[in-house]
Design a protein around this motif. Structure first.
Motif: not given
Length: 321
Positions: A198-199, A218-224, A226-237
């Protein structure tokens, strides 16, 4: 009693019992015995081939068993990739001179014994990976069972096939290959991803649940992005599948530090992220810490991996959140 896990009424409920520990060790022992069969067959095949020769130095000239000879001599795969062929031959010659020739007519037994030692190391490494994988498999099966019972549409990402497959095709034996699960809950999309860096945290996190799945993983740049946006996260464990009580406290310290880092990182983004801990080996002191963190709200939810009622409860929470 915890608000989100009704089966945890006090710290004692979280503790792994002797019988649960014994059952865990037994499962690992049986799995290890099964995994060992392949390595034993490799050793038998190796013995058959080298038994056809009376001079150990002749073996070095056989190109198609050179990798196996290297393993017997203790030359790792990483070392073989780095060393030049002539240097590998020199190592094998010195190994033969030092250990095989001195063994005389028993050189085959000496060689196979050393080969088995290396295979034993390989089996140990594989089992360390399998212990972690077993925890993922169990969690995956419980999550998918919950999705099926609640009749939520879902699909899973097969890391071998490298594609999304419809949930209807899921079978228990596929569990080790599930890298991600996505589903729809009351018109809300969710994406669960295992072992993701998680960046925002700059660390690998065992369980990551996104509050939407509007991305091609599977799209590296799009997923990157997506991961860089903190508002996309809900739960981490954190998920700790080791059953050995001796390592329990250390696993919890590592997990607790990771969870603290997660919360601090998201607070900087003004996001109160939900956090969860699931562990197989939970001793008395750590059970108290985990329970108190949940009561205070520092930790959102928790479960003992060996206790099905707790695991089912936390999976239902993950699915419905």
């Amino acid at each position: 009693m915890l608000k989100l896990n009704k089966h945890v009424k006090n710290p004692i409920d979280l503790q792994t019992t002797y019988d649960e520990t014994k059952s865990g060790f037994l499962s690992i022992a049986i799995r290890k015995s099964k995994e060992a069969c392949f390595y034993i067959e490799k050793a038998k095949a190796f013995k058959k081939i080298v038994s056809d020769y009376s001079d150990p130095n002749e073996l070095i000239k056989i190109g198609n068993i050179k990798d196996s000879l290297c393993e017997a001599a203790g030359v790792s795969t990483k070392a073989r990739a780095y060393l030049k062929p002539k240097d590998i031959e020199l190592i094998l010659s010195e190994f033969s001179e030092e250990f095989l020739i001195h063994a005389g007519i028993n050189f085959v037994d000496e060689l196979v014994s050393r080969y088995l030692l290396t295979l034993g190391d390989a089996l140990g490494g594989r089992m360390r990976n399998i212990v972690g994988s077993i925890a993922n498999e169990k969690l995956t099966q419980h999550i998918i069972a919950t999705l099926q019972v609640r009749n939520y549409p879902f699909s899973y990402f097969d890391k071998r096939a490298i594609k999304w497959l419809d949930g209807i095709s899921f079978r228990t034996e596929i569990s080790p290959d599930v890298k991600a699960i996505r589903w729809i809950n009351n018109n809300q999309t969710r994406l669960l991803y295992y072992d993701l860096t998680v960046p925002i945290v700059k660390k690998n996190i065992d369980i990551v649940v996104f509050n939407n799945d509007d991305v091609n993983i599977t799209h590296t740049e799009k997923f990157k992005a997506f991961k860089n946006n903190p508002s996309n996260y809900l739960i981490l464990g954190e998920l700790k599948g080791g059953i050995d009580p001796a390592g329990a406290d250390e696993h919890w310290k590592t997990a607790s530090a990771a969870l603290n880092r997660i919360r601090a990182s998201f607070l900087k983004e003004n996001i109160n992220i939900f956090t969860v801990f699931i562990g197989a080996a939970i001793e008395a002191a750590m059970a108290k810490e985990i329970y108190n963190q949940c009561i205070s709200g520092e930790l959102t939810n928790c479960a003992n991996l060996t206790k099905d009622d707790q695991l089912i409860e936390v999976c239902d929470w993950l699915v419905c959140k």
